[in-house]
Design a protein around this motif. Structure first.
Motif, mmCIF file in Angstrom:
data_model
loop_
_atom_site.group_PDB
_atom_site.id
_atom_site.type_symbol
_atom_site.label_atom_id
_atom_site.label_comp_id
_atom_site.label_asym_id
_atom_site.label_seq_id
_atom_site.Cartn_x
_atom_site.Cartn_y
_atom_site.Cartn_z
ATOM 1 N N CYS A 62 -7.748 -0.763 -4.511
ATOM 2 C CA CYS A 62 -7.895 -0.360 -5.834
ATOM 3 C C CYS A 62 -8.297 -1.145 -7.113
ATOM 4 N N GLU A 63 -9.705 -0.744 -7.207
ATOM 5 C CA GLU A 63 -10.081 -1.708 -8.719
ATOM 6 C C GLU A 63 -9.006 -1.104 -10.001
ATOM 7 N N THR A 64 -8.401 -0.691 -10.000
ATOM 8 C CA THR A 64 -7.696 0.401 -10.973
ATOM 9 C C THR A 64 -6.049 -0.645 -10.546
ATOM 10 N N TYR B 120 0.775 -0.924 -0.614
ATOM 11 C CA TYR B 120 0.207 0.112 0.163
ATOM 12 C C TYR B 120 0.712 0.842 0.024
ATOM 13 N N ARG C 217 1.593 1.980 -7.162
ATOM 14 C CA ARG C 217 -0.381 2.031 -7.183
ATOM 15 C C ARG C 217 -0.205 4.097 -6.983
ATOM 16 N N THR C 218 0.610 4.602 -6.709
ATOM 17 C CA THR C 218 0.742 6.135 -6.550
ATOM 18 C C THR C 218 1.663 6.638 -7.690
ATOM 19 N N GLU D 257 -10.328 4.144 -6.141
ATOM 20 C CA GLU D 257 -10.196 3.221 -4.797
ATOM 21 C C GLU D 257 -11.252 3.391 -3.856
ATOM 22 N N HIS D 258 -11.468 2.107 -2.992
ATOM 23 C CA HIS D 258 -12.553 2.149 -1.858
ATOM 24 C C HIS D 258 -11.517 2.018 -0.793
ATOM 25 N N SER D 259 -12.109 2.764 0.320
ATOM 26 C CA SER D 259 -10.944 2.124 1.563
ATOM 27 C C SER D 259 -12.677 2.313 2.887
ATOM 28 N N ARG E 123 -7.415 6.840 -11.114
ATOM 29 C CA ARG E 123 -7.214 5.467 -9.920
ATOM 30 C C ARG E 123 -8.576 5.371 -9.157
ATOM 31 N N ALA F 273 -2.613 -3.427 -4.119
ATOM 32 C CA ALA F 273 -4.080 -3.536 -4.820
ATOM 33 C C ALA F 273 -5.061 -3.446 -3.893
ATOM 34 N N HIS F 274 -5.115 -4.126 -2.307
ATOM 35 C CA HIS F 274 -5.721 -4.653 -1.247
ATOM 36 C C HIS F 274 -5.623 -4.493 -0.941
#
Length: 406
Positions: free
Chosen positions: A277-279, A165, A170-171, A180-182, A178, A292-293
């Motif tokens: 991160c769905e992307t 993470y 990712r960044t 993203e869900h959290s 991107r 990613a997750h």
């Protein structure tokens, strides 16, 4: 500046990156692995290791099963403890003989590092200032400063972002691209590693009015125990006597079960969060594992999801080089995310059922107890838990394997 040419640049030497390198090497595909930490650091980072049946089978197929089979502990069930009662969920009986294996993540990493070293392919530890460039072209590059201080570039066909993470992968995807869900949880886990006799042959998940507790094991003489704590808690606030008082309280039963205390060799606090991160693909960059997750540890899915990701990704890259077929690369994110979201839900569900939440009232308490009671009385409910816990079959994510109810 030195430049290295390879087929796949792998950023991160955690379970995802190292296993990907091994799987690619078995297909004759070259890779370079870089990692910001030292080898000693990654091999000494103690984390839980509940391996699904799928994960165990894949590690064996990849030639990484010798120590796993010799030292890992196969468990065929788990225990749910609530209202001072303990009930067993027979995982193997409910899933056609499937099981889990307890084998710590740092031991998996040691096996993967050894395999990578034996392969003779490059792995660079202690790098810094990593930058991913030209990801939307057919010639991406990875630039970094080596541990020795010199600048280096990897020219490659694909970049695998397996650096967690907080890594750069990712960044490196533009924020506008991107999705993203959290979710953050209002508690953490206080964990101890203790030199003591085996407390239980199988994992114990305990729900108590004071909060969650977990009994795990590392070996016949080394045990791992956790209990729910405040997210901003500190290790210093928990002297040994307080730790033992809390664990005895949360794990108490009416059947006379108890456990022996011992010398605590490690204390740590584990944060609890869910993140996706769905992307998972951006041009020639593919994310895998914690990059990613992230899942809360209640469902024991983190390492297993990383393995599932790189299994898909390695097969897709192999198909690209073998036949020029990029269908696997094109569907990688969608296929990986089908399993990711299933595991996110399972981990959230287990967490919600077993933990005490701030402001929890008697209504919520009774809902939790009713759900736990139902799990131990209903074969259908227990089967749903069991098949998610031991891991859904690899082909579960294929559209043609899910025909729905007939």
């Amino acid at each position: 500046m030195t430049t290295t040419r390879t087929q796949v640049a792998i950023v991160g030497a955690g379970p995802a990156g190292l296993l990907l390198s091994v799987l690619l090497q078995r297909e004759g595909i070259d890779s370079v692995v870089i990692e910001t930490r030292t080898r000693d650091e990654i091999e000494a980072t103690v984390r839980a290791g509940v391996l699904e049946q799928n994960t165990v089978d894949l590690l064996k197929e990849a030639g990484l099963g010798d120590r796993l089979v010799r030292e890992g502990a196969v468990h065929h069930g788990i225990h749910l403890r609530f209202d001072r009662r303990t009930r067993r969920i027979d995982l193997s009986a409910l899933t056609g003989g499937r099981s889990i294996t307890l084998y710590a993540q740092h031991e998996v990493i040691k096996d993967l590092v050894a395999a990578r070293v034996r392969s003779g392919q490059p792995i660079a530890f202690g790098v810094r200032d990593v930058h991913l460039r030209d990801l939307e072209t057919e010639a991406p590059t990875v630039r970094y400063r080596a541990a020795e201080g010199n600048e280096a570039t990897i020219a490659c066909d694909f970049v695998a972002g397996c650096d967690g993470y907080h890594g750069v992968s990712r960044t490196s995807i533009p924020a506008r691209s991107r999705v993203e869900h959290s979710r953050a949880y209002p508690f953490g886990w206080f964990g101890i590693l203790v030199e003591a006799p085996l407390a239980s042959e199988e994992l114990i998940y305990a729900r108590h009015d004071r909060g969650f507790a977990l009994v795990s094991t590392r070996s016949p003489s080394l045990q791992r125990l956790y209990f729910q704590c405040e997210p901003g808690d500190s290790v210093e606030a928990w002297p040994d006597a307080r730790v033992w008082d809390e664990l005895h309280t949360r794990l108490e039963t009416d059947d006379g079960w108890t456990f022996r205390e011992g010398r605590i060799t490690q204390k740590n606090i584990v944060a609890m969060r869910s993140f996706v991160c769905e992307t998972m693909r951006h041009g020639r960059l593919f994310l895998a594992g914690d990059a990613a997750h992230i899942v809360p540890p209640t469902g024991a899915k983190g390492l297993n999801l990383a393995v599932a990701d790189v299994r898909l990704l390695s097969a897709a890259i192999a198909a690209h080089y073998a036949t020029g077929d990029d269908a696997g690369l094109d569907r990688y994110a969608a296929e990986a995310l089908a399993r990711v979201w299933r595991c996110e839900h399972f981990s959230w569900w287990m967490t919600s059922m077993l933990h005490r939440f701030p402001g929890e009232d008697s209504f919520h308490r009774h809902l939790q107890l009713s759900q736990l009671d139902y799990l131990t009385r209903s074969k259908a409910a227990a089967t749903a838990l069991a098949e998610n816990y031991v891991g859904l079959p690899w082909d579960w994510t294929n559209d043609n394997s899910r025909g729905g109810l007939q």
